[in-house]
Scaffold this motif. Sequence first.
Motif, PDB file in Angstrom:
ATOM      1  N   PRO A 141       3.758 -19.650 -12.775  1.00  0.00           N
ATOM      2  CA  PRO A 141       2.824 -21.014 -13.010  1.00  0.00           C
ATOM      3  C   PRO A 141       1.963 -20.995 -11.835  1.00  0.00           C
ATOM      4  CG  PRO A 141       5.166 -21.530 -13.417  1.00  0.00           C
ATOM      5  CD  PRO A 141       5.257 -20.171 -12.862  1.00  0.00           C
ATOM      6  N   LYS A 142       2.092 -20.554 -10.436  1.00  0.00           N
ATOM      7  CA  LYS A 142       1.332 -20.696  -9.513  1.00  0.00           C
ATOM      8  C   LYS A 142       0.108 -19.717  -9.649  1.00  0.00           C
ATOM      9  CE  LYS A 142       3.954 -17.639  -6.438  1.00  0.00           C
ATOM     10  NZ  LYS A 142       4.934 -17.793  -4.978  1.00  0.00           N
ATOM     11  N   TRP A 146       2.462 -19.635 -17.621  1.00  0.00           N
ATOM     12  CA  TRP A 146       3.564 -20.335 -17.888  1.00  0.00           C
ATOM     13  C   TRP A 146       4.125 -19.854 -19.171  1.00  0.00           C
ATOM     14  CZ3 TRP A 146      -0.622 -22.562 -16.388  1.00  0.00           C
ATOM     15  CH2 TRP A 146      -0.498 -23.513 -14.987  1.00  0.00           C
ATOM     16  N   ASP A 160       9.441 -18.182 -14.177  1.00  0.00           N
ATOM     17  CA  ASP A 160       9.360 -19.542 -13.571  1.00  0.00           C
ATOM     18  C   ASP A 160       9.110 -19.581 -12.299  1.00  0.00           C
ATOM     19  OD1 ASP A 160       9.120 -22.165 -13.687  1.00  0.00           O
ATOM     20  OD2 ASP A 160      10.452 -22.618 -14.940  1.00  0.00           O
ATOM     21  N   SER A 163      11.796 -24.889  -8.256  1.00  0.00           N
ATOM     22  CA  SER A 163      11.456 -26.344  -8.231  1.00  0.00           C
ATOM     23  C   SER A 163      11.306 -26.734  -6.597  1.00  0.00           C
ATOM     24  CB  SER A 163      12.212 -27.294  -8.947  1.00  0.00           C
ATOM     25  OG  SER A 163      13.549 -27.392  -8.558  1.00  0.00           O
ATOM     26  N   HIS A 166       9.699 -23.080  -4.716  1.00  0.00           N
ATOM     27  CA  HIS A 166       8.591 -22.567  -5.497  1.00  0.00           C
ATOM     28  C   HIS A 166       8.303 -21.043  -5.322  1.00  0.00           C
ATOM     29  CE1 HIS A 166       7.195 -26.535  -6.156  1.00  0.00           C
ATOM     30  NE2 HIS A 166       7.180 -26.796  -4.854  1.00  0.00           N
ATOM     31  N   CYS A 191       4.873 -33.673 -19.506  1.00  0.00           N
ATOM     32  CA  CYS A 191       4.606 -32.260 -18.631  1.00  0.00           C
ATOM     33  C   CYS A 191       5.488 -31.323 -19.133  1.00  0.00           C
ATOM     34  CB  CYS A 191       4.529 -32.681 -17.413  1.00  0.00           C
ATOM     35  SG  CYS A 191       3.258 -33.874 -16.624  1.00  0.00           S
ATOM     36  N   PHE A 208       9.553 -25.367 -19.843  1.00  0.00           N
ATOM     37  CA  PHE A 208       8.953 -25.468 -18.505  1.00  0.00           C
ATOM     38  C   PHE A 208       8.816 -26.984 -18.294  1.00  0.00           C
ATOM     39  CE2 PHE A 208       7.648 -20.975 -19.353  1.00  0.00           C
ATOM     40  CZ  PHE A 208       7.816 -20.483 -18.229  1.00  0.00           C
ATOM     41  N   TYR A 209       8.887 -27.501 -17.085  1.00  0.00           N
ATOM     42  CA  TYR A 209       8.742 -28.745 -16.512  1.00  0.00           C
ATOM     43  C   TYR A 209       7.698 -28.687 -15.487  1.00  0.00           C
ATOM     44  CZ  TYR A 209       8.577 -33.347 -14.428  1.00  0.00           C
ATOM     45  OH  TYR A 209       8.150 -34.559 -14.004  1.00  0.00           O
ATOM     46  N   ASP A 210       6.514 -28.991 -15.515  1.00  0.00           N
ATOM     47  CA  ASP A 210       5.529 -28.978 -14.527  1.00  0.00           C
ATOM     48  C   ASP A 210       4.722 -30.110 -14.387  1.00  0.00           C
ATOM     49  OD1 ASP A 210       3.766 -28.082 -12.415  1.00  0.00           O
ATOM     50  OD2 ASP A 210       3.603 -25.972 -13.276  1.00  0.00           O
TER      51      ASP A 210
END
Length: 237
Positions: A141-142, A146, A160, A163, A166, A191, A208-210
């Motif tokens: 993600p960063k 995703w 992933d 959380s 990171h 999200c 995914f939850y972002d």
Amino acid sequence: MTLKQPQIVPPKRRRGASKAPHLKGMLQSFEGLMDVQQYWVHMTLHARNNAVITINKEKRQIQYRSYSTVPVSEIYHLGVLGYPALSSGKHYWEVDVSRSDVWLLGLNDGKCAQPQLHSKEETGTKKKYHSHIKQNVTFQPKCGYWVIGMKNSSVYNAFDECSITHNSSVLALSLPDRPSRVGVFLDREVCTLSFYDVSNCGALIYRFYDPAFPVEVYPYFNPMECSEPMTVCGVPS
């Protein structure tokens, strides 16, 4: 006089009772899939700066050009984006991967930037993507990805990050059977990005939850080194 203890006869189970919980779970998964399929989106496909991917727009197929002279280890734009951008609301699409032995699916921030190498030791190391995804690149993600993926026809991963810290994390996924069709559902209101095994009654593969999704994201398709096509399914008539 010797008394024998009477034999205990267990009560008969109702036929099918042991299967009821499994059937209930399948039904719930199917109903959940039906709910998200109402948000099926129309999209066009485009490979950005890519010399090794072919797109058959009529058949909606994405395929790696096995005859390309560009070393796969040097390719950083190996992916196709779906348009238009998804900036709000709910969106669903399906991909037929029945002929693929390696693939990546999910979302991209639209940049398809060069994935970061993990360490100096790995820099310059020429290895194949499908067997060394974790060692060579970071689809995280960063980095604007995703995605989940399959390699070696049977190994499944979600790319992933923790959380809390990171830090990058490649999670092993356990699937009962090989999916032939994968559904992807983006809900920008809550999200989440969810993946479903359409070929298994819509069972949830990963979510995914972002809360920090970029303003605009795009469906992402990557056939990796598979010469067989993946197909982005059209909206049912």
